[in-house]
Write a protein that holds these residues in place. Structure first.
Motif, PDB file in Angstrom:
ATOM      1  N   SER A  15       0.877  -0.945  -0.315  1.00  0.00           N
ATOM      2  CA  SER A  15      -0.222   0.407   0.036  1.00  0.00           C
ATOM      3  C   SER A  15       1.332   1.067   0.238  1.00  0.00           C
ATOM      4  N   LEU A  16       0.499   2.284  -1.200  1.00  0.00           N
ATOM      5  CA  LEU A  16       1.587   3.400  -1.059  1.00  0.00           C
ATOM      6  C   LEU A  16       0.283   4.611  -1.015  1.00  0.00           C
ATOM      7  N   VAL A  17       0.597   5.483   0.306  1.00  0.00           N
ATOM      8  CA  VAL A  17      -0.060   6.716  -0.073  1.00  0.00           C
ATOM      9  C   VAL A  17       0.951   7.670  -0.147  1.00  0.00           C
ATOM     10  N   ILE A  18       0.283   8.839  -0.887  1.00  0.00           N
ATOM     11  CA  ILE A  18       1.094   9.837  -0.805  1.00  0.00           C
ATOM     12  C   ILE A  18      -0.167  10.894  -0.898  1.00  0.00           C
ATOM     13  N   ASP A  19       0.643  11.971   0.683  1.00  0.00           N
ATOM     14  CA  ASP A  19      -0.439  13.098   0.866  1.00  0.00           C
ATOM     15  C   ASP A  19      -1.668  12.997   0.749  1.00  0.00           C
ATOM     16  N   GLY A  20      -1.745  11.179   1.231  1.00  0.00           N
ATOM     17  CA  GLY A  20      -3.395  10.889   1.749  1.00  0.00           C
ATOM     18  C   GLY A  20      -4.068  10.058   0.588  1.00  0.00           C
ATOM     19  N   ALA A  21      -3.303  10.391  -1.023  1.00  0.00           N
ATOM     20  CA  ALA A  21      -4.187   9.646  -1.566  1.00  0.00           C
ATOM     21  C   ALA A  21      -3.329   7.997  -1.315  1.00  0.00           C
ATOM     22  N   VAL A  22      -4.353   7.166  -2.138  1.00  0.00           N
ATOM     23  CA  VAL A  22      -3.581   5.781  -1.650  1.00  0.00           C
ATOM     24  C   VAL A  22      -3.284   5.740  -3.431  1.00  0.00           C
ATOM     25  N   ILE A  23      -1.886   5.125  -3.697  1.00  0.00           N
ATOM     26  CA  ILE A  23      -2.149   5.127  -5.065  1.00  0.00           C
ATOM     27  C   ILE A  23      -2.269   3.589  -5.601  1.00  0.00           C
ATOM     28  N   ASP A  24      -2.806   3.158  -6.939  1.00  0.00           N
ATOM     29  CA  ASP A  24      -3.183   1.730  -7.082  1.00  0.00           C
ATOM     30  C   ASP A  24      -2.399   0.864  -7.328  1.00  0.00           C
ATOM     31  N   THR A  25      -2.398  -0.289  -6.946  1.00  0.00           N
ATOM     32  CA  THR A  25      -1.990  -1.226  -7.270  1.00  0.00           C
ATOM     33  C   THR A  25      -1.832  -1.660  -8.614  1.00  0.00           C
ATOM     34  N   VAL A  26      -1.436  -1.808 -10.460  1.00  0.00           N
ATOM     35  CA  VAL A  26      -1.722  -2.185 -11.505  1.00  0.00           C
ATOM     36  C   VAL A  26      -1.059  -2.868 -12.127  1.00  0.00           C
ATOM     37  N   LYS A  27      -1.033  -3.957 -13.288  1.00  0.00           N
ATOM     38  CA  LYS A  27      -0.223  -4.689 -13.583  1.00  0.00           C
ATOM     39  C   LYS A  27       0.508  -4.096 -14.922  1.00  0.00           C
ATOM     40  N   SER A  28      -0.654  -3.422 -15.528  1.00  0.00           N
ATOM     41  CA  SER A  28       0.501  -2.711 -16.463  1.00  0.00           C
ATOM     42  C   SER A  28      -0.267  -1.227 -16.378  1.00  0.00           C
ATOM     43  N   THR A  29       0.653  -0.542 -17.672  1.00  0.00           N
ATOM     44  CA  THR A  29      -0.044   0.748 -17.336  1.00  0.00           C
ATOM     45  C   THR A  29       0.330   1.440 -18.676  1.00  0.00           C
ATOM     46  N   THR A  30      -0.035   2.497 -19.602  1.00  0.00           N
ATOM     47  CA  THR A  30       0.390   3.086 -20.550  1.00  0.00           C
ATOM     48  C   THR A  30       1.189   4.492 -20.451  1.00  0.00           C
ATOM     49  N   PHE A  31       2.894   4.314 -20.806  1.00  0.00           N
ATOM     50  CA  PHE A  31       2.917   5.255 -20.502  1.00  0.00           C
ATOM     51  C   PHE A  31       3.694   5.457 -21.501  1.00  0.00           C
ATOM     52  N   LEU A  32       3.492   7.340 -22.204  1.00  0.00           N
ATOM     53  CA  LEU A  32       4.092   7.906 -23.491  1.00  0.00           C
ATOM     54  C   LEU A  32       3.581   7.318 -24.440  1.00  0.00           C
ATOM     55  N   GLY A  33       2.663   6.508 -24.730  1.00  0.00           N
ATOM     56  CA  GLY A  33       2.249   5.981 -25.808  1.00  0.00           C
ATOM     57  C   GLY A  33       2.453   4.144 -25.459  1.00  0.00           C
ATOM     58  N   VAL A  34       3.195   3.482 -24.988  1.00  0.00           N
ATOM     59  CA  VAL A  34       3.959   2.674 -25.024  1.00  0.00           C
ATOM     60  C   VAL A  34       3.479   1.966 -23.216  1.00  0.00           C
ATOM     61  N   LYS A  35       2.386   0.460 -24.385  1.00  0.00           N
ATOM     62  CA  LYS A  35       2.144  -0.445 -22.963  1.00  0.00           C
ATOM     63  C   LYS A  35       3.115  -0.815 -21.914  1.00  0.00           C
ATOM     64  N   ILE A  36       3.286  -1.365 -20.654  1.00  0.00           N
ATOM     65  CA  ILE A  36       4.402  -1.834 -20.068  1.00  0.00           C
ATOM     66  C   ILE A  36       4.147  -2.662 -19.227  1.00  0.00           C
ATOM     67  N   ASP A  37       4.652  -3.948 -18.471  1.00  0.00           N
ATOM     68  CA  ASP A  37       3.429  -4.278 -17.781  1.00  0.00           C
ATOM     69  C   ASP A  37       4.700  -4.764 -16.031  1.00  0.00           C
ATOM     70  N   ASN A  38       4.550  -5.211 -15.395  1.00  0.00           N
ATOM     71  CA  ASN A  38       5.209  -5.007 -14.007  1.00  0.00           C
ATOM     72  C   ASN A  38       6.174  -5.878 -14.134  1.00  0.00           C
ATOM     73  N   LYS A  39       6.598  -6.106 -15.093  1.00  0.00           N
ATOM     74  CA  LYS A  39       8.138  -6.649 -15.279  1.00  0.00           C
ATOM     75  C   LYS A  39       8.987  -6.091 -16.405  1.00  0.00           C
ATOM     76  N   LEU A  40       8.269  -5.439 -16.881  1.00  0.00           N
ATOM     77  CA  LEU A  40       9.327  -3.806 -17.863  1.00  0.00           C
ATOM     78  C   LEU A  40       8.990  -4.853 -18.994  1.00  0.00           C
ATOM     79  N   THR A  41       8.641  -5.774 -19.125  1.00  0.00           N
ATOM     80  CA  THR A  41       8.051  -6.400 -20.828  1.00  0.00           C
ATOM     81  C   THR A  41       7.363  -5.949 -21.480  1.00  0.00           C
ATOM     82  N   PHE A  42       7.099  -5.623 -22.959  1.00  0.00           N
ATOM     83  CA  PHE A  42       5.986  -4.991 -23.668  1.00  0.00           C
ATOM     84  C   PHE A  42       5.472  -6.399 -24.556  1.00  0.00           C
ATOM     85  N   ALA A  43       4.887  -7.340 -23.795  1.00  0.00           N
ATOM     86  CA  ALA A  43       3.915  -7.785 -24.722  1.00  0.00           C
ATOM     87  C   ALA A  43       2.455  -7.812 -24.942  1.00  0.00           C
ATOM     88  N   GLU A  44       2.134  -7.106 -23.867  1.00  0.00           N
ATOM     89  CA  GLU A  44       1.199  -6.250 -23.304  1.00  0.00           C
ATOM     90  C   GLU A  44       1.029  -5.246 -24.983  1.00  0.00           C
TER      91      GLU A  44
END
Length: 85
Positions: A15-44
């Protein structure tokens, strides 16, 4: 997102809390138009790109019987090439 190469950290609930806001854990995210997952692979990202290119190639194939070669090349340049570059 927590990056890890092993499965040890995947089973733990952090659980990560920054300034009282809970940061959700996700398995993948889009960063600068590229989807990366939590293992730093580009499979998705690769799967998503392959699906888009496949649909575009299908469109070009279906129209190839009614348009000339120059138009097919223009369709390729506008529908497929942007995903590959």
């Amino acid at each position: 997102m927590l990056f890890s190469l092993s499965n040890v950290l995947h089973d733990t609930k952090l659980s990560l809390v920054i300034d009282g806001a809970v940061i959700d854990t996700v398995k993948s995210t889009t960063f600068l138009g590229v989807k990366i997952d939590n293992k730093l692979t580009f499979a998705e990202h690769l799967t998503q790109t392959c699906n888009k290119v496949s649909k575009s190639i299908g469109i070009i194939y279906k129209t190839s019987k009614i348009v000339n070669t120059a138009t097919s090349i223009m369709l390729y340049d506008s529908l497929v090439l942007p995903y590959l570059t």
